[in-house]
Design an enzyme around this catalytic site. Structure first.
Site, PDB file in Angstrom:
ATOM      1  N   GLU A  83       0.821  -1.219   0.000  1.00 48.18           N
ATOM      2  CA  GLU A  83       0.000   0.000   0.000  1.00 48.18           C
ATOM      3  C   GLU A  83       0.850   1.263   0.000  1.00 48.18           C
ATOM      4  O   GLU A  83       1.702   1.428   0.871  1.00 48.18           O
ATOM      5  CB  GLU A  83      -0.929  -0.004   1.233  1.00 48.18           C
ATOM      6  CG  GLU A  83      -1.917   1.146   1.216  1.00 48.18           C
ATOM      7  CD  GLU A  83      -2.900   1.132   2.394  1.00 48.18           C
ATOM      8  OE1 GLU A  83      -3.065   0.081   3.049  1.00 48.18           O
ATOM      9  OE2 GLU A  83      -3.501   2.192   2.635  1.00 48.18           O
ATOM     10  N   HIS A 384      -2.596  10.855   0.405  1.00 49.76           N
ATOM     11  CA  HIS A 384      -2.652   9.477  -0.085  1.00 49.76           C
ATOM     12  C   HIS A 384      -2.700   9.446  -1.610  1.00 49.76           C
ATOM     13  O   HIS A 384      -1.977   8.690  -2.245  1.00 49.76           O
ATOM     14  CB  HIS A 384      -3.892   8.794   0.490  1.00 49.76           C
ATOM     15  CG  HIS A 384      -3.928   7.321   0.237  1.00 49.76           C
ATOM     16  ND1 HIS A 384      -3.245   6.429   1.026  1.00 49.76           N
ATOM     17  CD2 HIS A 384      -4.528   6.599  -0.715  1.00 49.76           C
ATOM     18  CE1 HIS A 384      -3.440   5.213   0.577  1.00 49.76           C
ATOM     19  NE2 HIS A 384      -4.220   5.282  -0.488  1.00 49.76           N
TER      20      HIS A 384
END
Ligand code: NDP
Length: 430
Positions: A83, A384
């Protein structure tokens, strides 16, 4: 002895430069760098020996979170994770915390728990008394089943007896459950304990006249807890248009809602586990065991709650704390032969199991701080998605040279998604 100055702007370096920086900073021995030539890969022979029906190996990126100061010592944190943004978030929180004393930790003794589950015990209270009377013999029998751990200074050192009453709502009978507490030293201890538990089954059946259903380790490692804390002044917390006081108070609210609302708590704890799983996996440990234990611990009050707490100190500072069970090891399983795990332990300075627990808890707290601070200020997506842009560029088919170009353009558009990434790539390739 560590010169962390060499790790400045780590994210801007090439992979080769990062490895050199780790050597210069004193985290990686020069002789060990060859291990990176083949990406810390396990050979097919080893892989074939590890699992059944093996046909290939499955890779994950192996990265380094920087800036960790834990109990006065500098660390780099090896992470295996797919991730984006987890490593950046951990590093940035750790950088801030390091400016104010770093993480402080505490660990309990490392006692792992094994269970033998008995059914059909005819006289429960009598059986319980007999088990207590024979505690020393039970412990001796367990230790005889795994003498090498006793020789090393560990072994079984106590029993606990639990009676689970009949539960008519699920049609379950009563159970008599014997817990053995075992010091497994540097090992996580699953195999040590499973051997011991199976070995004492006949004795327990004889003593109680019950039937044993099973004997196995419990992953609810409540006797092996690690705690990390950190403390930040409000002056360190201001962000964008938010004052330090506002960020502190909103962050405390964010921890409170994760304490009272399970829907929020699960996501809050998932954020903590982002970092914890990544170092647990990199260090060759059993992340399913850690995950299972952590979430059970989050439910110990009867409701699923936040694993961490954030509160205001008397002087107005923000104090964060995280406690969870961490039945990890520094030996056992694949740790001694997996090149990635070996490298992870080396980069961490070959800590003992207690120290590794302390490091892992600190990583979880850092991850939690970064996520909460982003959530209660700019929101999580801004940071993000910036990092996600590179993943999208790769998914769109960008070559090594094109990835940064596509990602940079993606960050300027309103709809950052795969379709847009493909469009940008097409334009670049024209
Ligand atoms: P191992 O079976 O590899 O056992 C570790 C061994 O390492 C010990 O038995 C000991 O052997 C040796 N050792 C060397 N130095 C030390 C030291 N300082 N301290 C302690 N032991 C030392 O690993 P574990 O028993 O830890 O089991 C972990 C594995 O079990 C993981 O791979 C896990 O995935 C798996 N597992 C997990 C389960 C679960 O979580 N429910 C269930 C079953 C398996 P010796 O003394 O003989 O030299």
């Amino acid at each position: 002895e560590k010169n962390t100055g060499y790790l400045a702007q780590f994210y801007k370096k090439s992979q080769t430069e990062r490895i050199q920086a780790l050597i210069q900073a004193g985290f990686l021995e020069k002789e060990k760098q060859d291990a990176f030539d083949d990406q810390l890969a396990i050979s097919l022979d080893i892989a074939n020996g590890m699992i059944e029906n093996q046909i290939a190996t499955y890779q994950l990126p192996f990265g380094i979170a920087t800036n960790f100061l834990i109990d006065g010592k500098d660390y780099v944190i090896p992470m295996a994770i797919e991730e984006p943004s987890v490593i950046a978030a951990a590093s940035s929180a750790a950088k801030l915390v390091a400016q104010y004393g770093g993480f402080q930790t505490a660990v309990t003794d490392r006692l792992m728990i094994g269970q033998v589950i008995l059914t059909d015990v005819p006289h429960l209270s009598e059986a319980i008394a007999i088990l207590h009377d024979n505690e020393i013999e039970i412990i001796q029998a367990a230790n005889q089943a795994h003498p090498s751990i006793v020789k090393r200074g560990g072994g079984a050192d106590g029993i606990r007896i639990r009676e689970i009453a009949e539960d008519l709502t699920v049609g379950s009978p009563s159970f008599l459950i014997i817990h053995l507490h075992v010091e497994t030293l540097e090992a996580m201890g699953a195999n040590i304990i499973n051997t011991m538990m199976e070995a004492i089954i006949p004795m327990l059946e004889n003593l109680t006249n019950g039937n044993a259903l099973m004997g196995i380790l419990s992953n609810y490692a409540t006797e092996c807890l690690a705690t990390a804390t950190c403390r930040l002044p409000v002056s360190a917390l201001a962000k964008d248009n938010w004052s330090g006081v506002e960020v502190r108070d909103r962050l405390i609210l964010a921890a409170q809602v994760a304490t009272v609302d399970p829907y929020r708590a699960v996501t809050h704890n998932k954020g903590i586990m982002n970092g914890i799983d990544a170092i647990v996996l990199a260090s060759g440990n059993d992340w399913r065991a850690i995950e299972a234990g952590a979430h059970a611990y989050a439910s110990r009050s009867g409701q699923y709650r936040s694993l961490s707490s954030w509160r205001k100190a008397d002087n107005g500072d923000l104090i964060g704390e995280l406690t969870l069970p961490l039945s990890i090891g520094t030996v056992g399983g694949s740790i001694s032969f997996h090149p990635g795990a070996q490298m992870a332990h080396h980069l961490l300075g070959n800590p003992d199991a207690e120290t590794l627990e302390a490091i892992i808890a600190s990583v979880g707290l850092a991850q939690n701080f970064s996520a909460l601070r982003a959530l209660v200020t700019e929101g999580i997506q801004q940071g993000h998605m910036g990092l996600h842009a590179r993943s999208l560029a790769i998914s769109a088919g960008a070559s090594r040279e094109e990835i940064d170009q596509v990602a940079t353009q993606l960050k300027t558009v309103k709809n950052m998604n795969l379709a847009t990434a493909k469009e940008i790539l097409k334009n670049i390739q024209k």
